[in-house]
Design an enzyme around this catalytic site. Structure first.
Site, mmCIF file in Angstrom:
data_model
loop_
_atom_site.group_PDB
_atom_site.id
_atom_site.type_symbol
_atom_site.label_atom_id
_atom_site.label_comp_id
_atom_site.label_asym_id
_atom_site.label_seq_id
_atom_site.Cartn_x
_atom_site.Cartn_y
_atom_site.Cartn_z
ATOM 1 N N GLN A 75 32.847 11.429 17.726
ATOM 2 C CA GLN A 75 33.312 11.028 19.004
ATOM 3 C C GLN A 75 33.893 11.991 19.938
ATOM 4 O O GLN A 75 34.807 11.632 21.065
ATOM 5 C CB GLN A 75 34.889 10.327 18.626
ATOM 6 C CG GLN A 75 34.248 8.669 17.463
ATOM 7 C CD GLN A 75 33.081 7.804 18.687
ATOM 8 O OE1 GLN A 75 33.614 7.940 19.344
ATOM 9 N NE2 GLN A 75 32.794 7.210 17.765
ATOM 10 N N SER A 76 33.198 13.181 20.172
ATOM 11 C CA SER A 76 33.195 13.903 21.057
ATOM 12 C C SER A 76 32.971 13.773 22.483
ATOM 13 O O SER A 76 31.615 13.351 22.295
ATOM 14 C CB SER A 76 32.304 14.782 20.822
ATOM 15 O OG SER A 76 32.708 15.816 21.844
ATOM 16 N N ASN A 77 33.339 13.025 23.337
ATOM 17 C CA ASN A 77 33.386 13.459 25.047
ATOM 18 C C ASN A 77 32.503 14.236 25.801
ATOM 19 O O ASN A 77 31.249 14.045 25.982
ATOM 20 C CB ASN A 77 34.753 12.985 25.550
ATOM 21 C CG ASN A 77 35.484 12.049 25.479
ATOM 22 O OD1 ASN A 77 35.201 10.820 25.017
ATOM 23 N ND2 ASN A 77 36.418 12.364 24.829
#
Ligand SMILES: *Cc1c(COP(=O)(O)O)cnc(C)c1O
Length: 343
Positions: A75-77
């Site tokens: 879920q890395s931005n």
């Protein structure tokens, strides 16, 4: 090198708005709160990484690279924005994601798929750097020129984005005739906080930068922030040396770990949404606001202060936390509260 001489690709929509948050201020019942809207930087749904990526991609293009490789959680931005930014300038992007793939893909992972990033999942975080090098080697063998960006884009190149952001904040504060006592931000890989500290010193912002840790113990994070700040300052010929003990870090809002929701974070996400219609995120800004709320309640932050809260983005991750964020997941006592305060 001076800031103006650095290779940079303009991609972010700047300056981002700096707004007063009167309803959030009232709900907190303490200091006056302002929000710096770096969730609105515009690249691939926005967030703080856009500022760093302007310099990182500037460097990549100057070096003739044609594929960006970086790493982060599923879920890395940072990964989503790197992949999106790469597309905007005609580059490819490979992502080494530390964690499991999931079906259906949701949140940032869905967006990584939509932009057609080359995805590689690795089980352990410790393997990420070695895996990025393997992926880079694979591209080189095919005649490509990879550019490897470290976790969070927090190196001396990327942090320059937040040195500039400090100048932008000071210019906006001057226009609004406010002087901020503290700038509050979520701190993960340290480049945002490090850049803001160095930038604030360079332009005499006069504020303290408070970092709310989202993963690391304070001592580790202080050293990390000081290290990236000092390397970045040296690269920019700025005569500052930051000692780790002068870096302000709060590590008591992490909870069980990176990406693990806390009760305070849930409340903070709801409070920002219900008072200002602003969507924070479950991994970074929710925990940062949870920290600010707690420090106000405990009287550590005085009512006469002016606080700038950095909204560093991340809202696409909300959708991946739907099960834990919807009302039924909340304890009864906060479920019906107008703003979730426990009074
Ligand atoms: C990456 C990120 C941060 C932390 O920035 P660092 O420079 O890694 O400390 C904060 N908020 C959001 C939404 C992020 O994606």
């Amino acid at each position: 090198m001076q800031l103006g001489e650095l290779a940079r690709i303009r991609g972010a929509v700047l300056p981002t708005p700096l707004e007063e948050a009167p309803r959030l201020t009232r709900a907190l019942g303490g200091p006056r709160v302002y929000i710096k809207r770096d969730d609105l930087t515009g690249v691939a749904l926005g967030g703080n990484k856009a500022r760093k990526l302007e310099f990182l991609f500037g460097d990549a293009l100057e070096k003739g690279c044609d594929v960006a490789i970086t790493t982060g959680g599923p879920q890395s931005n940072h990964c989503r924005m790197t992949a999106g930014f790469a597309r905007r300038i005609g580059m490819d992007c490979a992502l080494v994601l530390t964690g499991e793939d999931s079906r259906p893909r949701n949140g940032n992972l869905l967006l990584d798929t939509l932009v057609g990033a080359d995805l590689h999942f690795v089980g352990e975080e410790e393997r990420a750097e070695a895996r990025m090098e393997e992926v880079a080697e694979g591209y080189r063998k095919r005649g490509r020129r990879p550019y490897v960006i470290p976790l969070g884009g927090s190196n001396p190149v990327g942090m320059a984005g937040y040195v500039l952001a400090a100048q932008e904040i000071l210019a906006q504060a001057t226009d609004m005739r406010v002087r901020f006592d503290r700038v509050f931000c979520a701190s993960g890989s340290g480049g945002t906080q490090g850049g803001l500290i160095i930038g604030g010193m360079a332009c005499h912002g006069g504020w303290t930068v408070a970092g709310v840790s989202v993963s690391r113990p304070a001592e580790y994070l202080r050293a990390l922030v000081a290290s990236v700040a000092n390397q970045g300052a040296a690269r920019l010929d700025l005569p500052f040396v930051l000692q780790p003990e002068h870096v302000v870090v709060y590590d008591q809002y992490v909870g069980e770990g990176y990406g693990k929701l806390t009760e305070g974070c849930r409340e903070a996400v709801r409070l920002a949404a219900r008072t200002e219609g602003i969507f924070l995120d479950p991994v970074y800004t929710g925990k940062a606001l949870a920290g600010l709320i707690d420090l106000v309640r405990r009287g550590v932050i005085g009512s006469d202060e002016k606080i700038l809260f950095l909204h560093s983005g991340g809202s696409p991750a909300l959708f991946a936390y739907a099960d834990e964020l919807h009302d039924a997941a909340l304890p009864q006592r906060t479920r019906n509260g107008r703003n979730g305060r426990e009074d």
